[in-house]
Scaffold this active site. Structure first.
Site, PDB file in Angstrom:
ATOM      1  N   ASP A  16       0.867  -1.161   0.000  1.00  0.00           N
ATOM      2  CA  ASP A  16       0.000   0.000   0.000  1.00  0.00           C
ATOM      3  C   ASP A  16       0.916   1.227   0.000  1.00  0.00           C
ATOM      4  O   ASP A  16       2.124   1.097   0.246  1.00  0.00           O
ATOM      5  CB  ASP A  16      -0.856  -0.058   1.279  1.00  0.00           C
ATOM      6  CG  ASP A  16      -1.720   1.160   1.447  1.00  0.00           C
ATOM      7  OD1 ASP A  16      -2.357   1.578   0.475  1.00  0.00           O
ATOM      8  OD2 ASP A  16      -1.760   1.694   2.574  1.00  0.00           O
ATOM      9  N   LEU A  17       0.380   2.400  -0.270  1.00  0.00           N
ATOM     10  CA  LEU A  17       1.240   3.601  -0.318  1.00  0.00           C
ATOM     11  C   LEU A  17       1.019   4.509   0.889  1.00  0.00           C
ATOM     12  O   LEU A  17       1.875   4.621   1.770  1.00  0.00           O
ATOM     13  CB  LEU A  17       0.978   4.363  -1.629  1.00  0.00           C
ATOM     14  CG  LEU A  17       1.729   5.681  -1.804  1.00  0.00           C
ATOM     15  CD1 LEU A  17       3.237   5.502  -1.757  1.00  0.00           C
ATOM     16  CD2 LEU A  17       1.341   6.322  -3.137  1.00  0.00           C
ATOM     17  N   ASP A  18      -0.181   5.146   0.929  1.00  0.00           N
ATOM     18  CA  ASP A  18      -0.448   6.116   1.995  1.00  0.00           C
ATOM     19  C   ASP A  18      -0.485   5.416   3.345  1.00  0.00           C
ATOM     20  O   ASP A  18      -1.272   4.492   3.552  1.00  0.00           O
ATOM     21  CB  ASP A  18      -1.798   6.804   1.756  1.00  0.00           C
ATOM     22  CG  ASP A  18      -1.794   7.635   0.479  1.00  0.00           C
ATOM     23  OD1 ASP A  18      -0.785   8.289   0.212  1.00  0.00           O
ATOM     24  OD2 ASP A  18      -2.811   7.616  -0.241  1.00  0.00           O
ATOM     25  N   THR A  24       0.910  10.444   4.145  1.00  0.00           N
ATOM     26  CA  THR A  24      -0.003  11.390   3.497  1.00  0.00           C
ATOM     27  C   THR A  24      -1.369  11.417   4.161  1.00  0.00           C
ATOM     28  O   THR A  24      -2.202  12.256   3.800  1.00  0.00           O
ATOM     29  CB  THR A  24      -0.194  11.023   2.011  1.00  0.00           C
ATOM     30  OG1 THR A  24      -0.347   9.619   1.940  1.00  0.00           O
ATOM     31  CG2 THR A  24       0.959  11.481   1.165  1.00  0.00           C
ATOM     32  N   LYS A  52      -9.675   5.711   5.964  1.00  0.00           N
ATOM     33  CA  LYS A  52      -8.340   5.130   5.750  1.00  0.00           C
ATOM     34  C   LYS A  52      -8.396   4.028   4.696  1.00  0.00           C
ATOM     35  O   LYS A  52      -9.139   3.053   4.862  1.00  0.00           O
ATOM     36  CB  LYS A  52      -7.850   4.556   7.072  1.00  0.00           C
ATOM     37  CG  LYS A  52      -6.399   4.803   7.349  1.00  0.00           C
ATOM     38  CD  LYS A  52      -6.036   4.286   8.724  1.00  0.00           C
ATOM     39  CE  LYS A  52      -4.619   4.546   9.054  1.00  0.00           C
ATOM     40  NZ  LYS A  52      -4.224   3.897  10.307  1.00  0.00           N
ATOM     41  N   GLY A  53      -7.628   4.186   3.628  1.00  0.00           N
ATOM     42  CA  GLY A  53      -7.555   3.159   2.593  1.00  0.00           C
ATOM     43  C   GLY A  53      -8.764   3.108   1.679  1.00  0.00           C
ATOM     44  O   GLY A  53      -8.833   2.279   0.775  1.00  0.00           O
ATOM     45  N   SER A 121      -2.325   0.706  -4.334  1.00  0.00           N
ATOM     46  CA  SER A 121      -2.862   1.868  -3.617  1.00  0.00           C
ATOM     47  C   SER A 121      -4.203   2.261  -4.202  1.00  0.00           C
ATOM     48  O   SER A 121      -4.382   2.240  -5.427  1.00  0.00           O
ATOM     49  CB  SER A 121      -1.889   3.048  -3.741  1.00  0.00           C
ATOM     50  OG  SER A 121      -2.499   4.231  -3.287  1.00  0.00           O
ATOM     51  N   ALA A 122      -5.124   2.653  -3.313  1.00  0.00           N
ATOM     52  CA  ALA A 122      -6.427   3.136  -3.766  1.00  0.00           C
ATOM     53  C   ALA A 122      -6.328   4.519  -4.377  1.00  0.00           C
ATOM     54  O   ALA A 122      -7.277   5.015  -4.976  1.00  0.00           O
ATOM     55  CB  ALA A 122      -7.392   3.169  -2.591  1.00  0.00           C
ATOM     56  N   ARG A 124      -5.597   7.537  -6.736  1.00  0.00           N
ATOM     57  CA  ARG A 124      -5.379   7.906  -8.148  1.00  0.00           C
ATOM     58  C   ARG A 124      -4.129   8.778  -8.273  1.00  0.00           C
ATOM     59  O   ARG A 124      -3.628   8.998  -9.378  1.00  0.00           O
ATOM     60  CB  ARG A 124      -6.580   8.700  -8.661  1.00  0.00           C
ATOM     61  CG  ARG A 124      -7.601   7.938  -9.451  1.00  0.00           C
ATOM     62  CD  ARG A 124      -8.388   6.954  -8.657  1.00  0.00           C
ATOM     63  NE  ARG A 124      -9.593   6.556  -9.378  1.00  0.00           N
ATOM     64  CZ  ARG A 124     -10.443   5.648  -8.944  1.00  0.00           C
ATOM     65  NH1 ARG A 124     -10.211   5.004  -7.812  1.00  0.00           N
ATOM     66  NH2 ARG A 124     -11.514   5.335  -9.636  1.00  0.00           N
ATOM     67  N   LYS A 151     -10.923  -1.330  -2.101  1.00  0.00           N
ATOM     68  CA  LYS A 151     -10.716  -2.109  -0.882  1.00  0.00           C
ATOM     69  C   LYS A 151     -11.929  -1.893   0.016  1.00  0.00           C
ATOM     70  O   LYS A 151     -12.457  -0.787   0.041  1.00  0.00           O
ATOM     71  CB  LYS A 151      -9.449  -1.633  -0.147  1.00  0.00           C
ATOM     72  CG  LYS A 151      -8.183  -1.688  -0.992  1.00  0.00           C
ATOM     73  CD  LYS A 151      -7.032  -0.961  -0.290  1.00  0.00           C
ATOM     74  CE  LYS A 151      -5.839  -0.802  -1.212  1.00  0.00           C
ATOM     75  NZ  LYS A 151      -4.708  -0.055  -0.619  1.00  0.00           N
ATOM     76  N   GLU A 175       0.008  -3.279   4.559  1.00  0.00           N
ATOM     77  CA  GLU A 175      -1.087  -2.294   4.612  1.00  0.00           C
ATOM     78  C   GLU A 175      -1.196  -1.645   5.990  1.00  0.00           C
ATOM     79  O   GLU A 175      -0.870  -2.265   6.991  1.00  0.00           O
ATOM     80  CB  GLU A 175      -2.412  -3.035   4.391  1.00  0.00           C
ATOM     81  CG  GLU A 175      -3.058  -2.874   3.052  1.00  0.00           C
ATOM     82  CD  GLU A 175      -3.700  -1.516   2.812  1.00  0.00           C
ATOM     83  OE1 GLU A 175      -3.794  -0.704   3.748  1.00  0.00           O
ATOM     84  OE2 GLU A 175      -4.095  -1.276   1.666  1.00  0.00           O
ATOM     85  N   ASP A 176      -1.723  -0.410   6.017  1.00  0.00           N
ATOM     86  CA  ASP A 176      -1.972   0.258   7.298  1.00  0.00           C
ATOM     87  C   ASP A 176      -3.460   0.347   7.632  1.00  0.00           C
ATOM     88  O   ASP A 176      -3.804   0.770   8.740  1.00  0.00           O
ATOM     89  CB  ASP A 176      -1.402   1.683   7.300  1.00  0.00           C
ATOM     90  CG  ASP A 176      -2.158   2.609   6.371  1.00  0.00           C
ATOM     91  OD1 ASP A 176      -2.449   2.188   5.232  1.00  0.00           O
ATOM     92  OD2 ASP A 176      -2.481   3.734   6.780  1.00  0.00           O
TER      93      ASP A 176
HETATM   94  P1  B16 Z   1      -6.974   9.714  -3.927  1.00  0.00           P
HETATM   95  P2  B16 Z   1      -3.768   3.954   0.008  1.00  0.00           P
HETATM   96  C1  B16 Z   1      -5.708   5.770  -0.099  1.00  0.00           C
HETATM   97  O1  B16 Z   1      -4.416   5.382  -0.390  1.00  0.00           O
HETATM   98  C2  B16 Z   1      -5.776   6.590   1.183  1.00  0.00           C
HETATM   99  O2  B16 Z   1      -5.451   5.800   2.304  1.00  0.00           O
HETATM  100  C3  B16 Z   1      -7.175   7.103   1.354  1.00  0.00           C
HETATM  101  O3  B16 Z   1      -7.296   7.861   2.528  1.00  0.00           O
HETATM  102  C4  B16 Z   1      -7.544   7.926   0.116  1.00  0.00           C
HETATM  103  O4  B16 Z   1      -8.883   8.387   0.225  1.00  0.00           O
HETATM  104  C5  B16 Z   1      -7.416   7.046  -1.116  1.00  0.00           C
HETATM  105  O5  B16 Z   1      -6.100   6.578  -1.206  1.00  0.00           O
HETATM  106  C6  B16 Z   1      -7.793   7.752  -2.401  1.00  0.00           C
HETATM  107  O6  B16 Z   1      -6.845   8.715  -2.707  1.00  0.00           O
HETATM  108  O7  B16 Z   1      -8.039  10.705  -3.584  1.00  0.00           O
HETATM  109  O8  B16 Z   1      -5.600  10.288  -4.003  1.00  0.00           O
HETATM  110  O9  B16 Z   1      -7.324   8.903  -5.161  1.00  0.00           O
HETATM  111  O10 B16 Z   1      -3.731   3.911   1.498  1.00  0.00           O
HETATM  112  O11 B16 Z   1      -4.643   2.894  -0.630  1.00  0.00           O
HETATM  113  O12 B16 Z   1      -2.405   4.038  -0.641  1.00  0.00           O
HETATM  114 MG    MG Z   2      -2.934   3.139   3.364  1.00  0.00          MG
END
Ligand code: B16
Ligand code: MG
Length: 222
Positions: A16-18, A24, A52-53, A121-122, A124, A151, A175-176
């Site tokens: 996972d990223l964030d 972030t 989260k996620g 990562s979710a 974009r 997810k 993952e977090d």
């Molecule tokens: P975006 P991850 C997720 O990233 C974040 O944890 C989540 O809080 C965020 O809403 C989601 O990405 C969408 O992000 O708006 O940049 O497309 O944890 O899956 O890396």
């Molecule tokens: Mg995450």
């Protein structure tokens, strides 16, 4: 740690990223908070835990649960775009220093161990963030969240494994978020959680930070 070595053999790490590679989460929170304040919808850290996620559109739906009026699809799209603008401004200055401690060493160790690596990562914004963090070249594949269900569906992790050409049972997901750990387990992978064990009960192991992850604790050399 003296935890289990799994799976045997491990051929790939899917990150996972964030919240795993970089911090972030608080920037997503601040961007959502600014939007929620602007439209007069109550939003706080407690509600934020549910984001989260979770992907952008679903996050907005969760925030709008507390709205006193309904929002149409076009309005929702505009609100999500506005939040994304705030978030993109916030990450504009990101660089290698914004990686969590230990991430470059872990990615290097994975390469040395002959493991394949992918991102699930979710966000974009993930490809742009990887570029800014200077680690885009460290991943063999980046799963596209636009082509998978969000997810806790396992789709994003399965797409990452497929892109690597590695069976899900030979992958470890990291993952977090509880939603992400569920996605990893539903994909048939081993899961390492980063954070509080109380929040990540489904994980096979939980570490307080990515910097505490020692590959040799999880990956068999044989
Ligand atoms: P975006 P991850 C997720 O990233 C974040 O944890 C989540 O809080 C965020 O809403 C989601 O990405 C969408 O992000 O708006 O940049 O497309 O944890 O899956 O890396
Ligand atoms: Mg995450």
């Amino acid at each position: 740690m003296s935890g289990p070595v799994f799976p045997r053999p491990c051929r790939a790490l899917i990150f996972d990223l964030d919240g795993v590679l970089t911090d972030t989460a608080h920037l997503h929170y601040r961007a959502w908070k600014r939007l929620a304040d602007e439209i007069g919808v109550p939003f706080d850290e407690r509600v934020n835990l549910r984001l989260k996620g979770v992907d952008r559109a679903t996050s907005l739906e969760i925030i709008l649960e507390r709205a006193t009026r309904g929002y149409g699809d076009a309005e929702k799209h505009a609100l999500a775009e506005r939040k994304n603008g705030y978030y993109r401004d916030a990450i504009a200055g990101f660089g290698r220093d914004d990686l969590f401690p230990g991430v470059p060493a872990l990615l290097h160790a994975a390469r040395e161990a002959g493991l394949r690596t992918a991102l699930a990562s979710a966000s974009r914004n993930a490809p742009a963030l990887l570029q800014r963090l200077g680690i885009a070249g460290d991943f063999d594949a980046v799963a596209d969240p636009a082509k998978a269900r969000p997810k806790p569906d396992p789709g994003l992790f399965l797409a990452a494994a497929a892109a690597l050409g590695v069976a899900p049972g030979d992958c470890i997901g990291i993952e977090d978020a509880a939603a992400g750990i569920h996605a990893i387990k539903a994909a048939g992978m081993a899961a390492i959680g980063i954070g509080d064990p109380a929040d990540l009960a489904e994980a096979d192991a939980v570490l307080p930070a990515i910097g505490a992850l020692r590959l040799e604790d999880f990956v068999s050399k044989t």
